[in-house]
Design an enzyme around this catalytic site. Structure first.
Site, PDB file in Angstrom:
ATOM      1  N   GLU A 116       0.847  -1.200   0.000  1.00 24.77           N
ATOM      2  CA  GLU A 116       0.000   0.000   0.000  1.00 24.77           C
ATOM      3  C   GLU A 116       0.880   1.247   0.000  1.00 24.77           C
ATOM      4  O   GLU A 116       2.050   1.187   0.378  1.00 24.77           O
ATOM      5  CB  GLU A 116      -0.967   0.017   1.182  1.00 24.77           C
ATOM      6  CG  GLU A 116      -0.313   0.189   2.520  1.00 24.77           C
ATOM      7  CD  GLU A 116      -1.355   0.274   3.641  1.00 24.77           C
ATOM      8  OE1 GLU A 116      -2.010   1.318   3.738  1.00 24.77           O
ATOM      9  OE2 GLU A 116      -1.479  -0.699   4.401  1.00 24.77           O
ATOM     10  N   TYR A 228      -3.234   1.698   8.915  1.00 25.48           N
ATOM     11  CA  TYR A 228      -2.363   0.741   8.213  1.00 25.48           C
ATOM     12  C   TYR A 228      -1.825  -0.373   9.106  1.00 25.48           C
ATOM     13  O   TYR A 228      -1.125  -1.271   8.649  1.00 25.48           O
ATOM     14  CB  TYR A 228      -1.196   1.467   7.554  1.00 25.48           C
ATOM     15  CG  TYR A 228      -0.296   2.190   8.536  1.00 25.48           C
ATOM     16  CD1 TYR A 228       0.589   1.502   9.354  1.00 25.48           C
ATOM     17  CD2 TYR A 228      -0.346   3.575   8.653  1.00 25.48           C
ATOM     18  CE1 TYR A 228       1.396   2.159  10.261  1.00 25.48           C
ATOM     19  CE2 TYR A 228       0.459   4.247   9.550  1.00 25.48           C
ATOM     20  CZ  TYR A 228       1.330   3.538  10.351  1.00 25.48           C
ATOM     21  OH  TYR A 228       2.119   4.188  11.254  1.00 25.48           O
ATOM     22  N   CYS A 414       5.807  47.428 -20.368  1.00 22.52           N
ATOM     23  CA  CYS A 414       5.296  48.589 -21.112  1.00 22.52           C
ATOM     24  C   CYS A 414       5.449  49.901 -20.349  1.00 22.52           C
ATOM     25  O   CYS A 414       5.095  50.957 -20.866  1.00 22.52           O
ATOM     26  CB  CYS A 414       3.826  48.371 -21.480  1.00 22.52           C
ATOM     27  SG  CYS A 414       2.716  48.446 -20.059  1.00 22.52           S
TER      28      CYS A 414
END
Ligand code: I6G
Length: 676
Positions: A116, A228, A414
């Protein structure tokens, strides 16, 4: 005052329902009811408990955030040590692990491993007694951890009381607390907007959120868990194999990884690792490797432990997502809407397989907060497709640092003044389409695949065309680009020039949704453009719509409606639209069926697997039929369209009993609006 019996019963019923909906939402990933209905039930229970405090139980879903801030965390001694895992950094180290396991077990055949993903979060241990959550502790040094019970109670995927029966009287489960990627990004986006501190990465986010002394702060963080493993269990092993024991947990309400699988031998481990490496960035949470565990509990016991690691498990790590490098310069970039973004130029470094030379710095505030300066050594992080980020500066390398970075007062492209947006954080160039950078970006957007899809008009070519003054607005693409002019440009042969002219011609035939998206109206992405096209059916009605009219369109809120309204009231925008139409850009206006009369109105579809046409194209057609096209399968999905090699979405659809159809059925659906 005691609650009357029917109120006691109602509170019990509400608690049971809320627990059930939580279970479907967090464990099965299959919400049964909309969030708003869930909130209503929770609110009703809260009101009952406020009125009759005697009704409150510690495992009530209303009691997740109840505790006052702590002065410090208490310490908890783990009954069984919380171990850590040995690492395998490459294939060879994994091979050695498997060899050691087989030699120690003295078996000739293959070992079965439970596999896993290893989540990048924070390990904790949950202790349930008689089915009630009584304690949550961090790993700490493995022997003693911090008592984070009050904070863990605020994580909605942690059951306060186990469901069903059959759990041992004392059940300690080991799990990883993590922050899903979407929650992490959402949190950081909102922090940036508010000018607050961002979280460095989902792992730090999970750890930092859990280590808050005030549980109210933890409660606001989108945390989740996957279980887990096990600590102390009254009654011993739950099952003869690790995987079977883990698979008992979901029915008690404890979420486990949907990716858990048993694999055979080293080849099985390698295949699993490669498969997950491909999907690593699609999982919705960060992982840093794959854990392989000998599945048979007797074999686990016979292998035992070495130092702090079990001999029966290993974490095969992925390449790290964070690396250090040097910041060479900070440039500022002007975006399509004039937003000024500082960009870090970096000494090239390979992060998780990709050479990174640039990273976004978001805004001046972010640079100031992280105190990032040119020449610094920095930790860089890359997560999938997300643009690389600088996590923090590595201090202590040199005493002399460059001065702090200052944003320019004028647009570097600009020279126009930079102005602050309403929220004060974003700086914008006030030059509009006078600014060559904004002009270039607007034209690139107009030509992009999801807009007018002008094949062959790449970024470099647009830069040249704007710099040479050949193209000033999208309409010039159709008016000024002759084969002769194109052939005279750098890296443009006769053939490419002819191809581009053909592509320009083809692009004129478009849809209203694409055209609207191509115009680059602020905050109007593809989805909103679709909604607008579908709602109005033609451009004229949309252009004349008032802000109130616009607010009725799905996906359009007050800010977007303001942007759309303003856009169509600017003379130069109206001129560009008129010029594009007279240059031949066209689409078919649509009869607007009432939303509920569209053949796929109210239906949710998911596309998966390899399809023979681009997904964006199919999605667009389905949306025109009124369908919602979603990225994930849930109980709310009506159809899954499965192409070749469809994977986990197809499996999930089958598990949930969602109707799955192939591409042929999809085509017939698009033609007729009816499924065969
Ligand atoms: O820290 C861990 C993360 C994930 C683990 C672990 C795990 O399994 C998926 N498994 C063990 C046995 C240990 N730590 C000690």
């Amino acid at each position: 005052m005691d609650a009357p019996p029917e109120t006691i019963e109602r509170a019990r019923f509400l608690r049971q329902q809320i627990d059930r909906y939580n279970y479907h939402y967090y464990v099965l990933d299959d919400p049964l009811i909309p969030d708003s209905d869930f909130d209503r039930l929770l609110r009703e229970l809260q009101l009952l408990e406020e009125k009759y405090p005697g009704l409150v139980t510690s495992d009530s879903p209303t009691q997740r955030v109840g505790a006052a801030p702590l002065a410090a965390f208490g310490e908890i001694q783990h009954r069984l040590p919380m171990l850590s895992l040995g690492n395998a950094l490459d294939d060879r180290e994994l091979e050695e692990f498997d060899r050691r396991v087989r030699e120690r077990l003295e078996i000739g055949g293959q070992v079965v491993y439970a596999a896993e993903p290893k989540l990048d979060g924070l390990a904790i241990s949950l202790r349930y007694e008689a089915g009630i959550l009584v304690q949550a502790a961090t790993r700490g040094d493995g022997m003693r951890g911090e008592d984070v019970t009050q904070n863990v109670r605020t994580i909605t995927s942690v059951p306060l009381r186990l469901l069903e029966n059959g759990w041992p009287d004392v059940l300690e489960v080991r799990c990883e607390v993590y922050m899903p990627t979407a929650g992490f990004e959402e949190f950081n986006k909102s922090a940036l907007e508010k000018g607050e501190k961002t979280l460095a990465n989902p792992r730090n986010a999970a750890a930092g959120s859990l280590r808050q002394l005030d549980p109210k702060i933890t409660a606001q963080r989108p945390l989740a868990i996957f279980c887990y493993g096990f600590g102390l269990l009254s009654g011993g092993d739950l099952a003869p194999t690790h995987s079977a024991a883990i698979r008992l947990l979901p029915k008690w309400g404890l979420p486990v990884s949907p990716e858990l699988q048993c694999v055979e031998g080293l080849t099985g481990c390698r295949d699993y690792f490669q498969q997950l490496a491909k999907r690593r960035f699609e999982l919705g949470y960060e992982i840093d490797g794959i854990v392989f565990k000998v599945d048979d509990m007797r074999q686990q016991r016979s292998l035992g432990f070495v130092a702090r690691h079990p001999r029966w498990a290993i974490a095969r790590k992925f390449p790290p997502q964070e690396k250090t490098t040097r910041l060479l310069a900070i440039d500022v970039q002007v975006g399509r809407t004039g937003a000024i973004t500082p960009v870090a130029r970096l000494e090239p470094v390979n992060v998780a397989g990709v050479t990174v030379t640039n990273a976004t710095l978001h805004n001046a505030e972010e640079i100031r907060r992280k105190d990032i300066r040119v020449g610094d050594r920095v930790i860089l992080r890359r997560a999938g497709d997300v643009i690389p980020q600088i996590v923090r500066v590595v201090h202590g390398e040199s005493d002399s640092r460059a001065p702090a970075f200052e944003m320019p007062a004028q647009c570097p492209e600009c020279g126009s003044d930079l102005v602050r947006d309403g929220d004060g954080v974003v700086l914008r160039c006030s030059g509009g389409l006078f600014c060559p950078a904004q002009r270039k970006e607007a034209i690139k957007h107009f030509a992009s695949r999801r807009a007018l899809d002008i094949e062959g008009l790449g970024d470099k070519l647009v830069d040249q065309l704007v710099e040479k003054g050949v193209v000033e607005s999208p309409a010039d693409l159709y008016r000024n680009l002759t084969p002769e002019i194109l052939a005279g440009l750098e890296r443009m042969g006769e053939k490419s020039a002819a191809n581009l002219c053909d592509a320009l011609e083809t692009s004129k035939d478009t849809t209203l949704a694409r055209f609207l998206f191509a115009l680059g109206i602020r905050e109007v992405g593809e989805t909103t453009a679709h909604s607008l096209a579908q709602y109005f059916g033609n451009l004229k009605d949309l252009m004349n719509a008032s802000m109130e009219d616009l607010l009725v369109v799905p996906d359009v809120g007050p800010v977007v409606s303001q942007h759309i309204h303003t856009f169509f009231r600017q003379t130069h925008n109206l001129e560009v639209i008129a010029e594009l139409k007279s240059a031949g850009v066209r689409w078919k206006d649509m009869e607007v069926p009432r939303a509920d009369q569209q053949p796929l109105a109210g239906k949710t579809l998911v596309l998966t697997g390899t399809l023979s046409r681009p997904r964006a194209e199919i999605k667009e057609q389905l949306q025109l039929l009124g369908a919602k096209v979603s990225g994930s399968v849930s109980g709310k999905t009506d159809y899954v369209i499965a192409g070749a090699d469809a994977g986990s979405k197809l499996e999930k659809a089958k598990k949930l009993g969602v109707v799955v159809v192939d591409e042929a059925a999809l085509e017939s659906l698009i033609q007729s609006g009816v499924l065969p």
